[in-house]
Write a protein that holds these residues in place. Structure first.
Motif, PDB file in Angstrom:
ATOM      1  N   ARG A 165       0.839  -1.202   0.000  1.00 40.84           N
ATOM      2  CA  ARG A 165       0.000   0.000   0.000  1.00 40.84           C
ATOM      3  C   ARG A 165       0.873   1.251   0.000  1.00 40.84           C
ATOM      4  O   ARG A 165       0.651   2.182  -0.766  1.00 40.84           O
ATOM      5  CB  ARG A 165      -0.936   0.001   1.212  1.00 40.84           C
TER       6      ARG A 165
ATOM      7  N   PHE B 150       1.223   4.087  -2.960  1.00 37.05           N
ATOM      8  CA  PHE B 150       0.990   5.505  -2.677  1.00 37.05           C
ATOM      9  C   PHE B 150       2.192   6.346  -3.093  1.00 37.05           C
ATOM     10  O   PHE B 150       2.045   7.375  -3.754  1.00 37.05           O
ATOM     11  CB  PHE B 150       0.689   5.707  -1.191  1.00 37.05           C
TER      12      PHE B 150
ATOM     13  N   ASP C  66       2.366   6.668  -6.912  1.00 38.07           N
ATOM     14  CA  ASP C  66       1.412   7.614  -7.488  1.00 38.07           C
ATOM     15  C   ASP C  66       1.745   9.058  -7.122  1.00 38.07           C
ATOM     16  O   ASP C  66       1.680   9.952  -7.969  1.00 38.07           O
ATOM     17  CB  ASP C  66      -0.011   7.269  -7.043  1.00 38.07           C
TER      18      ASP C  66
ATOM     19  N   LEU D 181      -9.062  10.496  -1.142  1.00 35.13           N
ATOM     20  CA  LEU D 181      -8.520   9.411  -0.317  1.00 35.13           C
ATOM     21  C   LEU D 181      -9.301   9.243   0.981  1.00 35.13           C
ATOM     22  O   LEU D 181      -9.457   8.124   1.472  1.00 35.13           O
ATOM     23  CB  LEU D 181      -7.040   9.654  -0.008  1.00 35.13           C
TER      24      LEU D 181
ATOM     25  N   ASN E  63     -11.867   6.951   0.369  1.00 31.64           N
ATOM     26  CA  ASN E  63     -11.368   5.704  -0.216  1.00 31.64           C
ATOM     27  C   ASN E  63     -11.588   5.662  -1.732  1.00 31.64           C
ATOM     28  O   ASN E  63     -11.742   4.604  -2.320  1.00 31.64           O
ATOM     29  CB  ASN E  63     -11.995   4.487   0.461  1.00 31.64           C
TER      30      ASN E  63
ATOM     31  N   LEU F 204     -10.003   6.044  -5.203  1.00 35.14           N
ATOM     32  CA  LEU F 204      -8.642   5.912  -5.718  1.00 35.14           C
ATOM     33  C   LEU F 204      -8.506   6.342  -7.177  1.00 35.14           C
ATOM     34  O   LEU F 204      -7.527   5.993  -7.836  1.00 35.14           O
ATOM     35  CB  LEU F 204      -8.182   4.461  -5.560  1.00 35.14           C
TER      36      LEU F 204
ATOM     37  N   PHE G  86      -5.208   7.750  -8.305  1.00 34.31           N
ATOM     38  CA  PHE G  86      -4.060   6.959  -7.868  1.00 34.31           C
ATOM     39  C   PHE G  86      -4.098   5.593  -8.557  1.00 34.31           C
ATOM     40  O   PHE G  86      -4.558   4.612  -7.982  1.00 34.31           O
ATOM     41  CB  PHE G  86      -4.081   6.806  -6.343  1.00 34.31           C
TER      42      PHE G  86
ATOM     43  N   TYR H  16      -2.442   2.612  -6.749  1.00 30.58           N
ATOM     44  CA  TYR H  16      -3.284   2.303  -5.591  1.00 30.58           C
ATOM     45  C   TYR H  16      -4.512   1.513  -6.023  1.00 30.58           C
ATOM     46  O   TYR H  16      -4.899   0.537  -5.397  1.00 30.58           O
ATOM     47  CB  TYR H  16      -3.727   3.619  -4.963  1.00 30.58           C
ATOM     48  N   LEU H  17      -5.122   1.971  -7.100  1.00 31.72           N
ATOM     49  CA  LEU H  17      -6.331   1.327  -7.609  1.00 31.72           C
ATOM     50  C   LEU H  17      -6.034  -0.112  -8.037  1.00 31.72           C
ATOM     51  O   LEU H  17      -6.790  -1.034  -7.718  1.00 31.72           O
ATOM     52  CB  LEU H  17      -6.894   2.134  -8.776  1.00 31.72           C
TER      53      LEU H  17
ATOM     54  N   ALA I 253      -5.535  -2.155  -4.962  1.00 28.89           N
ATOM     55  CA  ALA I 253      -6.819  -2.376  -4.290  1.00 28.89           C
ATOM     56  C   ALA I 253      -7.593  -3.496  -4.971  1.00 28.89           C
ATOM     57  O   ALA I 253      -8.193  -4.342  -4.306  1.00 28.89           O
ATOM     58  CB  ALA I 253      -7.636  -1.092  -4.282  1.00 28.89           C
TER      59      ALA I 253
ATOM     60  N   PHE J 101      -7.583   2.606   2.327  1.00 30.58           N
ATOM     61  CA  PHE J 101      -6.582   3.448   1.690  1.00 30.58           C
ATOM     62  C   PHE J 101      -6.694   4.904   2.136  1.00 30.58           C
ATOM     63  O   PHE J 101      -5.901   5.733   1.742  1.00 30.58           O
ATOM     64  CB  PHE J 101      -6.715   3.358   0.168  1.00 30.58           C
ATOM     65  N   SER J 102      -7.677   5.211   2.957  1.00 31.66           N
ATOM     66  CA  SER J 102      -7.888   6.594   3.373  1.00 31.66           C
ATOM     67  C   SER J 102      -6.807   7.101   4.322  1.00 31.66           C
ATOM     68  O   SER J 102      -6.675   8.301   4.521  1.00 31.66           O
ATOM     69  CB  SER J 102      -9.261   6.748   4.027  1.00 31.66           C
TER      70      SER J 102
END
Length: 158
Positions: A37, A41, A44, A84, A87, A89, A92, A95-96, A99, A110-111
Motif C-alpha cells: 500500500r 501511494f 502515485d 482518499l 477511499n 482511488l 491513484f 493504488y487502484l 486495491a 486506503f484513506s
C-alpha cells in the motif's frame, strides 16, 4: 518508482533465484499489504510531483503561467486528499490496481494516506507562501476586466 511497482511480483522470485544470502525478510515484505500500500501511494504521489516538476520547467512561461501551475497543483492536492478520505482511488492508478488485487483477499483502508497528502499540502504552503501575494497581480494580468478595481493598488486604478 513506477517500474519498481510494476515488477513487485517478480522481485521476490528474482531474490530467491539469484541472491545467495537469506532474502526471506525481503520476500515477505513483498507479500505484506501495508508495504505494498505504501509503495503504491509513493509511486502515485511521485508521478504527480514529477508532473508538476516537468510543467514548471518548460520554456517561454510567464510568472502568470507558473503561478497558475502551482495553484492548480495546490487544488489537485486538496482533491487528492478528499478523494482518499472517501477511499476513492481515481487519481491513484497504482493504488487502484493494488486495491483490485488485494480487496479480494483483504479489505484495506486506503484513506490513511490522506494525512500524508496533508503533509505535502503543508509543505507547499510553506514553500510557496509568497505565491499568495502575487495572486491579485496575476489575476489583473490574466483578466484585467474581471478584477475588482477597488482591490488593485491605487496607481493601477485609473
Amino acid at each position: 518508482m513506477e517500474r519498481f511497482f510494476s515488477i513487485r511480483k517478480e522481485i521476490p522470485a528474482f531474490l530467491n533465484k539469484y541472491v545467495s544470502s537469506d532474502t526471506t525478510e525481503l520476500e515477505d515484505k513483498f507479500q505484506d499489504p501495508e508495504f505494498l500500500r505504501q509503495s503504491a501511494f509513493i509511486t502515485d504521489l511521485t508521478n504527480h510531483l514529477n508532473s508538476i516538476n516537468l510543467s514548471l520547467q518548460g520554456r517561454n512561461q510567464t510568472v502568470s503561467d507558473l503561478v497558475g501551475i502551482i495553484n492548480g497543483f495546490w487544488n489537485k492536492l486538496n482533491v487528492f486528499k478528499h478523494a482518499l478520505e472517501k477511499n476513492n482511488l481515481t487519481h491513484f492508478p497504482s493504488y487502484l490496481k493494488l486495491a483490485e488485487e488485494l480487496n479480494s483477499e483483504k479489505n484495506i483502508d486506503f484513506s490513511c494516506c490522506s494525512s500524508q497528502i496533508q503533509q505535502v499540502i503543508n509543505e507547499f504552503n510553506t514553500r510557496f507562501k509568497d505565491i499568495e501575494s502575487l495572486k491579485s497581480s496575476v489575476l489583473l494580468y490574466n483578466n484585467p476586466l474581471g478584477v475588482s478595481i477597488e482591490d488593485q493598488p491605487p496607481d493601477l486604478q485609473l
